[in-house]
Design an enzyme around this catalytic site. Sequence first.
Site, PDB file in Angstrom:
ATOM      1  N   GLU B  60       1.100  -1.065  -0.196  1.00 52.67           N
ATOM      2  CA  GLU B  60      -0.090   0.188   0.211  1.00 52.67           C
ATOM      3  C   GLU B  60       0.656   1.128  -0.174  1.00 52.67           C
ATOM      4  OE1 GLU B  60      -2.501   0.038   3.716  1.00 52.67           O
ATOM      5  OE2 GLU B  60      -3.570   1.937   3.186  1.00 52.67           O
ATOM      6  N   LYS B 143      -9.250   1.507  -1.915  1.00 49.73           N
ATOM      7  CA  LYS B 143      -9.676   1.089  -1.162  1.00 49.73           C
ATOM      8  C   LYS B 143     -10.661   1.523  -0.836  1.00 49.73           C
ATOM      9  CE  LYS B 143      -7.040   1.497   3.394  1.00 49.73           C
ATOM     10  NZ  LYS B 143      -5.672   1.873   3.988  1.00 49.73           N
ATOM     11  N   CYS B 179      -5.225  -3.460   2.099  1.00 53.02           N
ATOM     12  CA  CYS B 179      -5.192  -3.042   4.026  1.00 53.02           C
ATOM     13  C   CYS B 179      -6.640  -2.762   4.760  1.00 53.02           C
ATOM     14  CB  CYS B 179      -4.413  -2.241   4.611  1.00 53.02           C
ATOM     15  SG  CYS B 179      -3.563  -2.136   6.299  1.00 53.02           S
TER      16      CYS B 179
END
Lengths: 592, 592
Positions: B60, B143, B179
């Site tokens: 990320e 994300k 994540c």
Amino acid sequence: MLRKFAPLALTNTLKSVETIRLALAQVNPTVGDFSGNVDVCINAVKNAAQKGADVVLLPEMVIPGYPMDDLALRPSFQEASAKAIQDLATKLASHNLGHVLVIAGYLRGTDNADAVKLGVPRGAPMNSAAIIHEGKIHGHYNKHHLPNYGVFDEFRHFVPGDELVVVRAFGSDMAIAICEDLWQDGGPVSRVKATGASLLLVLNGSPYERNKDDVRLKLVQKRAKEANAALAYVNMVGGQDDLVFDGDSVVITASGEVVARAAQFEEEILIVDIPARKISNPQISGAKLIEITGSGSSEKPEIAKRIRKQTDDYAELYSALVLSLKDYVAKNGFKSVLFGLSGGIDSALVAAISIDALGADKVFAVSLPSEYSSEHSKSDAKEMADRTGINFRTVPIAPMVKSYLDELGFTGLAEENLQARVRGTTLMGISNQEGHLVLATGNKSELSVGYSTIYGDAVGGFAPIKDVPKVDVWGLAKWRNEKAKLEGKNPPIPEDSITKAPSAELRPGQKDSDSLPDYELLDAILLQYVEFDRSSEEIIAMGFPSEVVIKTLQLTDRAEYKRRQYPPGPKVSIKAFGRERRLPMTNKWRES
Amino acid sequence: MLRKFAPLALTNTLKSVETIRLALAQVNPTVGDFSGNVDVCINAVKNAAQKGADVVLLPEMVIPGYPMDDLALRPSFQEASAKAIQDLATKLASHNLGHVLVIAGYLRGTDNADAVKLGVPRGAPMNSAAIIHEGKIHGHYNKHHLPNYGVFDEFRHFVPGDELVVVRAFGSDMAIAICEDLWQDGGPVSRVKATGASLLLVLNGSPYERNKDDVRLKLVQKRAKEANAALAYVNMVGGQDDLVFDGDSVVITASGEVVARAAQFEEEILIVDIPARKISNPQISGAKLIEITGSGSSEKPEIAKRIRKQTDDYAELYSALVLSLKDYVAKNGFKSVLFGLSGGIDSALVAAISIDALGADKVFAVSLPSEYSSEHSKSDAKEMADRTGINFRTVPIAPMVKSYLDELGFTGLAEENLQARVRGTTLMGISNQEGHLVLATGNKSELSVGYSTIYGDAVGGFAPIKDVPKVDVWGLAKWRNEKAKLEGKNPPIPEDSITKAPSAELRPGQKDSDSLPDYELLDAILLQYVEFDRSSEEIIAMGFPSEVVIKTLQLTDRAEYKRRQYPPGPKVSIKAFGRERRLPMTNKWRES
């Protein structure tokens, strides 16, 4: 008495059913002081009731204080908030104030499992307004829009509400909103018109920044028209760490006319009569209706129209700095402040602010001359003390500086910084010995480019002018002296402190201009970089000299580690270091 | 070689279409170092390609570094990120690495007007993964879930994505997540199964905290089963201010079996073969399909199975502290560190960490004895230096202390703090003169209860053990010495520094136990209060003595102002002061 707004001439005994008497309680709560804040609310309601108020509107989060940061997530703190709002309701009734409709902001715990999905821990609370009447909480409005930018972290702390609430009382329908709800298009305010409510009550915890009162006024005028309702905007007042709330509560008609406006930076109960629109629909759509039975206040003494005068920028800014310091001192249990008085303009302005916040007898200044201090520095410091009557002493730093140099032989920058650190250590020692709060006297320009010594002139529990650029330090000093002259008083700040070229006096003949561009230029560049986030390319394209721009930006980037350890001080600009401008220290990004 | 997972015995020349060779590039980027980070990525891909990787998964935000805080909102920074990811694509192709499918995290600017509604300024970016092949960016995954709790402020910085993305390449369908998407139930991972993807690629910037590797492992196992896909989890490694990323990249089968796991706290390219599930549906529903044409790597050298051994808690924690310091020093351009070596356990542990991070020749320790320093303190400090070969000097502080006392006559606490501040000023002076980074050596227990002197022992640019409770300071010291013994080396820390009763030695015969409860008890109470946010009532109900609980909580509440100005240091606990535990200073709330 001119009264543009109230359609009926009210006498002190005639009860009019066509108007509601509304009080905006612009009060100063303290974070975590639940019992103290309940008392603040009761006193405000008592005061308002004596003036015949039917409705008292208190600020956002008046019960826990605001902002309370991660305390909001602590279960025991949430329970204390719930208990305090219930206490407020009970005590109002026992003080014979139950007939007043009170709307007060508080932290409301919730079991909402959705909190987790929103990235907020389970049990996260809401930013709520409680609707209190005759000893009972009749319902809540929960803030819809949670600001999560600038100094705000409300997505971290709160679960948003989604319900519009209309309170029907005393023949009037009143919608409720909280602060950010007003700032976002398409929010609950856009749904008020359809309810037919004649009044929109808005609870706020809106921190001061320069010129924000003008922005706010335009906003509330726009929203009042949008809602087709009179709008009552109450804001808290007072300092809380790096924020200062300015009040500036205001009431606007549905057509956008200002009918009442309270002071900035002072507590005030603003009273106004609002005509009630005839309630056309017994049921309202798109909102939860909370009906209150009662007749409000029976005594209606005559009230004067109150619209505060606009003040100029420096008057407003200076008041913000004074209140912020005053409240940091009082709310943290200090009695007095201490700082180094160099004879320069920064510490002179801090001295003036301290005197206005606390009184000269609570202000302790220390002249800390070194071998490089000029005669005028020493005499200017002494003169400021003589003019103002603050407590003043002189501690020459030569013996302490010499003791280090004898052992360690520092030279150059190490020797310069040593002098600043000996001063810092001296001030902290006096503070430990005598109990004063130490103030750091640095300004925003210095803080930007790192023109200060960490653990030296940067020591202190509070930094009153850390968000004030140097050009405005001069501006404020001149303004404060002018004000004294207009009042027929002796100007507090020696003329020489204002007019002389600034110098840190850490080496012979040193001037700020040896290391830094002219402050007019520096501050103009910093405004573009720090406050408007413009790139070096953009700033150079505006016509600033590229070498100066590049140097200024580099110095600013490299000083982040110093700012991280700098004392807190009030945000007054549109982007303050610390709570508002959050950057990494480890950062290889350079604009240039 | 045992290979449970790969169904075919791969030789170094046979190209199998039934498996994909995947590389998890556990690398260490630096915030803002775009060109450096692009090089890090290229080197990782080169390394992986030599081992026959078809797909390289990077962490990320590997391009801008992470977390970049408010840099994310600066337009020039967003533009630099966009340029850098394009550079990466171009350079990979020009290095003959274009055939490798590369998935890399970066900051992606957007014009999304919805950003404003979300409370994020217009132009706010997304936390994205770019899908790169043959010199081109073929698409993005953005994300979905933005953490906004603990150390994270992603609602402040990013606009969430809402699209599921499946990359079809080399005969395999691969879904992507970033994540927090993995940590939230009902997120994109819950929609992967329906796509039939055989692999879920997850890019992470997941900071270390104690025991988090165990939590992570259970999570990825659960999500792999939920997605009915093998799961490849790559995490960055390295220190960034108050966070340290531990790597711990891992690959799990759809049934939850660990097939590969990388080191903690070290860069590593983790290579694994993943069987491709036959693609049943040419179109997939509920996801955007990105089709990549190509055949991947033609050379497939044999690879060894790699599953790192579990390490014990202290080994892991110690490595976290070492890497965090090492990276703070290196990424901020320092060459060496400096601190006061008192002979006590805190500075001894900081010395050991510094030596392991930088080498003894880069470590500068100063003994700063006062008239209250015991003989054993001086000799223990000297002994540590002799054992380890660090640079060591002694600067008695008596002459400097005397110079203040002669002028100012400080007594009591003021005199005690003066000694600490003379030490601080001395260290900062040496730092200015010689260029070392000063380290503060305080531990979490002290920081909690305010048992430190602001601008004294609290000076420093970095505080390596600020999130380590005192009991673990001893534990780590013992662990480090034991490790040396196991390796047949001389233990670095003098036994006496570990076993003697702790003392600040600021007055005759002073012991920590004069002012504080026993550290075992103190740390147990602090764990409940600071880390678990329990109330005084709850902590007392657990059986802790009420007087000690009340005193500890009061001390902790009152020390917030000191923590605000304390240097940064690595978060290793579940709730670190500073970035993670955010409380007001002005706060009248008391638990007791």
